[in-house]
Design an enzyme around this catalytic site. Structure first.
Site, PDB file in Angstrom:
ATOM      1  N   LYS A 175       0.838  -1.204   0.000  1.00  0.00           N
ATOM      2  CA  LYS A 175       0.000   0.000   0.000  1.00  0.00           C
ATOM      3  C   LYS A 175       0.868   1.247   0.000  1.00  0.00           C
ATOM      4  O   LYS A 175       0.636   2.190  -0.762  1.00  0.00           O
ATOM      5  CB  LYS A 175      -0.916   0.004   1.248  1.00  0.00           C
ATOM      6  CG  LYS A 175      -2.054  -1.005   1.163  1.00  0.00           C
ATOM      7  CD  LYS A 175      -2.770  -1.198   2.497  1.00  0.00           C
ATOM      8  CE  LYS A 175      -3.861  -2.264   2.368  1.00  0.00           C
ATOM      9  NZ  LYS A 175      -4.415  -2.736   3.630  1.00  0.00           N
ATOM     10  N   ASP A 179     -11.026   2.907   4.421  1.00  0.00           N
ATOM     11  CA  ASP A 179     -11.455   1.512   4.288  1.00  0.00           C
ATOM     12  C   ASP A 179     -12.971   1.397   4.189  1.00  0.00           C
ATOM     13  O   ASP A 179     -13.487   0.345   3.786  1.00  0.00           O
ATOM     14  CB  ASP A 179     -11.033   0.714   5.532  1.00  0.00           C
ATOM     15  CG  ASP A 179      -9.758  -0.083   5.332  1.00  0.00           C
ATOM     16  OD1 ASP A 179      -9.513  -0.525   4.203  1.00  0.00           O
ATOM     17  OD2 ASP A 179      -9.044  -0.267   6.327  1.00  0.00           O
ATOM     18  N   GLN A 238      -4.571  -1.581   9.840  1.00  0.00           N
ATOM     19  CA  GLN A 238      -4.524  -2.897   9.211  1.00  0.00           C
ATOM     20  C   GLN A 238      -5.119  -3.955  10.140  1.00  0.00           C
ATOM     21  O   GLN A 238      -4.811  -4.006  11.329  1.00  0.00           O
ATOM     22  CB  GLN A 238      -3.059  -3.240   8.860  1.00  0.00           C
ATOM     23  CG  GLN A 238      -2.884  -4.517   8.080  1.00  0.00           C
ATOM     24  CD  GLN A 238      -3.468  -4.460   6.666  1.00  0.00           C
ATOM     25  OE1 GLN A 238      -3.657  -3.383   6.092  1.00  0.00           O
ATOM     26  NE2 GLN A 238      -3.753  -5.609   6.090  1.00  0.00           N
TER      27      GLN A 238
HETATM   28  N1  GUN Z   1      -6.759  -6.804   6.211  1.00  0.00           N
HETATM   29  C1  GUN Z   1      -7.109  -7.528   5.125  1.00  0.00           C
HETATM   30  N2  GUN Z   1      -7.765  -6.759   4.238  1.00  0.00           N
HETATM   31  C2  GUN Z   1      -7.847  -5.530   4.776  1.00  0.00           C
HETATM   32  C3  GUN Z   1      -8.401  -4.304   4.327  1.00  0.00           C
HETATM   33  O1  GUN Z   1      -8.991  -4.179   3.242  1.00  0.00           O
HETATM   34  N3  GUN Z   1      -8.263  -3.257   5.166  1.00  0.00           N
HETATM   35  C4  GUN Z   1      -7.646  -3.356   6.363  1.00  0.00           C
HETATM   36  N4  GUN Z   1      -7.570  -2.272   7.125  1.00  0.00           N
HETATM   37  N5  GUN Z   1      -7.114  -4.472   6.805  1.00  0.00           N
HETATM   38  C5  GUN Z   1      -7.220  -5.549   6.007  1.00  0.00           C
END
Ligand code: GUN
Length: 284
Positions: free
Chosen positions: A53, A120, A97
């Protein structure tokens, strides 16, 4: 033989366009979109995801920082950290995350993120907005899937769509987005009876159940469009999707590969939403 949906190519194209939009925003307003990613602990898979990311964000001209905190952080310290970034006017998007350690309550954390920085789309307010048909910040994976379906001109109106998986991150928001496009939507899950038979009725099949090679040729009718959200690590370290690719590709008309299908789109939508927040700030 199915045509492949090249998520990597669509993502690259969108990220290149985003880089131009970011440069324009910067020159016109001085604003540089900034994404903060909070990583609790050192889970290897999470480290990989947040690294991807950050790399994509920096490449597209964003400011981005991974804030790493130890696994042992208390919930109240984590909430204080989030609040700092809620107040920080240079920060446009905040992502924590998941998964989080057991001593931390996910829901409390998601509630603490300011809904207008919630890239998100996991805050209950943004989830509620989505369910009432007024979503603006929406979960990135389903948002990316809609982009892929649009790019490949998949007609959704009046079609039978089956979503396998009911998570808050993918299955539920996916169903809502398909409903917004006038598909007839069914949500199936691990307890659904006669799943293969149900799946054979679908024109569009979205698979997010988290079990490697779960969907076999028994689940698909001729010409179906299949989106595979799975990322399952095998003992030898390779990743496979939730769909048995070799079998299903014989029958489907369109199919996403793993990797290179849905995954690259998730990051792209994350950046797109961070950019939109920054841009709206520039206009206000
Ligand atoms: N862990 C796995 N997928 C995601 C996501 O799309 N966002 C976040 N914050 N954590 C994740």
């Amino acid at each position: 033989m199915a045509r492949l949906i090249d998520g990597k190519a669509v993502a690259q194209q969108m990220q290149a366009e985003l880089a131009e939009k970011v440069a324009t925003l910067k020159s016109e307003t001085g604003i540089v979109p900034k994404l903060i990613v909070i990583l609790v602990g050192d889970d290897p898979a999470s480290q990989l995801y947040v690294g991807n990311k950050e790399r994509a964000a920096l490449k597209a001209g964003f400011e981005s920082e991974i804030v790493r905190v130890p696994e042992t952080i208390s919930q109240s310290d984590l909430l204080d950290l989030i609040e700092n970034y809620n107040q920080d006017k240079t920060c446009h998007g905040i992502l924590v995350q998941l998964p989080l350690p057991n001593h931390i309550n996910d829901q409390d954390v998601l509630l603490a993120i300011s809904p207008d920085k919630d890239v998100d789309g996991f805050h209950p307010m943004n989830m509620g907005q989505l369910w009432s048909g007024h979503g603006s910040l929406i979960p990135c994976t389903p948002a990316g899937i809609i982009k892929l379906l649009d790019t490949y001109k998949v007609e959704l109106e009046g079609k039978q769509a089956l979503v396998i998986g009911r998570s808050n991150i993918v299955g539920k928001p996916m169903a809502q987005l398909l409903l917004d496009r006038n598909a007839t939507v069914t949500i199936a899950h691990s307890r659904t009876k006669n799943l293969a038979e149900l799946a054979r009725q679908a024109d569009i099949l979205i698979v997010a159940i988290g079990r490697g090679h779960f969907v076999t040729k028994e689940f698909v009718k001729e010409g179906v469009v299949v989106i595979d959200v799975g990322m399952n690590r095998l003992a030898d370290g390779r990743f496979v999707g939730d769909v048995k690719f070799d079998e299903v590709s014989e029958v489907a008309s369109l199919l996403t590969p793993v990797p290179g299908g849905v995954g690259p789109m998730t990051i792209t939508m994350l950046l797109e939403q961070t950019y939109q927040i920054a841009k709206n700030k520039g206009l206000s």
